[in-house]
Design a protein around this motif. Structure first.
Motif, PDB file in Angstrom:
ATOM      1  N   MET A  19       0.824  -1.206   0.000  1.00  7.32           N
ATOM      2  CA  MET A  19       0.000   0.000   0.000  1.00  7.32           C
ATOM      3  C   MET A  19       0.860   1.258   0.000  1.00  7.32           C
ATOM      4  SD  MET A  19      -3.370  -0.918   2.320  1.00  7.32           S
ATOM      5  CE  MET A  19      -2.574  -0.472   3.810  1.00  7.32           C
ATOM      6  N   ALA A  20       2.021   1.213   0.661  1.00  2.21           N
ATOM      7  CA  ALA A  20       2.913   2.369   0.722  1.00  2.21           C
ATOM      8  C   ALA A  20       3.884   2.411  -0.460  1.00  2.21           C
ATOM      9  CB  ALA A  20       3.698   2.355   2.028  1.00  2.21           C
ATOM     10  N   LYS A  21       3.779   1.427  -1.380  1.00  6.08           N
ATOM     11  CA  LYS A  21       4.628   1.344  -2.577  1.00  6.08           C
ATOM     12  C   LYS A  21       6.111   1.214  -2.244  1.00  6.08           C
ATOM     13  CE  LYS A  21       1.336   2.580  -5.698  1.00  6.08           C
ATOM     14  NZ  LYS A  21       0.308   1.623  -5.794  1.00  6.08           N
ATOM     15  N   PHE A  22       6.427   0.468  -1.180  1.00  4.48           N
ATOM     16  CA  PHE A  22       7.820   0.221  -0.826  1.00  4.48           C
ATOM     17  C   PHE A  22       8.431  -0.761  -1.819  1.00  4.48           C
ATOM     18  CE2 PHE A  22       7.132   1.034   3.993  1.00  4.48           C
ATOM     19  CZ  PHE A  22       7.157   2.389   3.765  1.00  4.48           C
ATOM     20  N   ASP A  23       9.753  -0.667  -2.020  1.00  2.00           N
ATOM     21  CA  ASP A  23      10.459  -1.622  -2.874  1.00  2.00           C
ATOM     22  C   ASP A  23      10.623  -2.962  -2.171  1.00  2.00           C
ATOM     23  OD1 ASP A  23      10.747   0.193  -4.952  1.00  2.00           O
ATOM     24  OD2 ASP A  23      12.657   0.946  -4.181  1.00  2.00           O
ATOM     25  N   SER A  24      10.853  -2.906  -0.856  1.00  4.32           N
ATOM     26  CA  SER A  24      11.048  -4.137  -0.098  1.00  4.32           C
ATOM     27  C   SER A  24      10.606  -3.928   1.345  1.00  4.32           C
ATOM     28  CB  SER A  24      12.516  -4.571  -0.134  1.00  4.32           C
ATOM     29  OG  SER A  24      13.315  -3.628   0.520  1.00  4.32           O
ATOM     30  N   VAL A  25      10.401  -5.031   2.038  1.00  2.00           N
ATOM     31  CA  VAL A  25      10.052  -4.999   3.462  1.00  2.00           C
ATOM     32  C   VAL A  25      10.979  -5.967   4.197  1.00  2.00           C
ATOM     33  CG1 VAL A  25       7.647  -4.287   3.220  1.00  2.00           C
ATOM     34  CG2 VAL A  25       8.204  -6.698   3.120  1.00  2.00           C
ATOM     35  N   ASN A  26      11.277  -5.660   5.452  1.00  2.00           N
ATOM     36  CA  ASN A  26      12.128  -6.491   6.305  1.00  2.00           C
ATOM     37  C   ASN A  26      11.335  -6.976   7.502  1.00  2.00           C
ATOM     38  OD1 ASN A  26      14.431  -6.089   4.727  1.00  2.00           O
ATOM     39  ND2 ASN A  26      14.912  -4.191   5.805  1.00  2.00           N
TER      40      ASN A  26
END
Length: 132
Positions: A19-26
């Motif tokens: 939803m936040a258009k992040f490239d990646s999540v950890n």
């Protein structure tokens, strides 16, 4: 403080990252989370994942995937079996997600697999989540 449902935390991080258009999540890693990430990568819902060693348990990095219009590939992700109410199904009772447009991820005796693989192998298990 320990987390009561680490898989729900993983799915929420993926949902929020999309939803936040992040490239990646950890997130903190575990074997089951890495197996779910592998299934998501094999099915084309994420670009890649990697495990970064360090700390007490390491970090799982998931690279999110978007289409040409920058719309998230994952439009919905939902936890089915919860710690307070586990959902187990036999091979003949595995649900289809959106009439086959999505996938259900199961934990079975063959490992973490999709609903299609479980039907083909004629095994049931615990329905962890649905992705569409």
């Amino acid at each position: 403080m320990s987390m009561s449902d680490p898989l729900a935390d993983m799915l929420t991080r993926i949902r929020n990252g999309m939803m936040a258009k992040f490239d990646s999540v950890n997130m903190p890693t575990s074997t089951i989370k890495a197996n779910i990430a592998k299934v998501l990568q094999d099915e084309g819902y994420i670009n890649a994942f990697s495990i970064i060693e360090g700390g007490p348990q390491g970090t799982l990095n998931i690279e999110l995937k978007y289409d040409a219009e920058n719309t998230p590939v994952i439009t919905g992700i939902k936890r089915i079996s919860k710690p307070g109410l586990r959902k187990y199904v036999g091979a003949e009772d595995i649900p289809k997600v959106l009439n086959g447009l999505g996938i259900a991820i199961l934990s079975s005796s063959k490992g973490v697999i999709t609903d299609k693989t479980a039907r083909a192998s004629n095994v049931g298990g615990e329905i962890l989540c649905e992705v569409w």
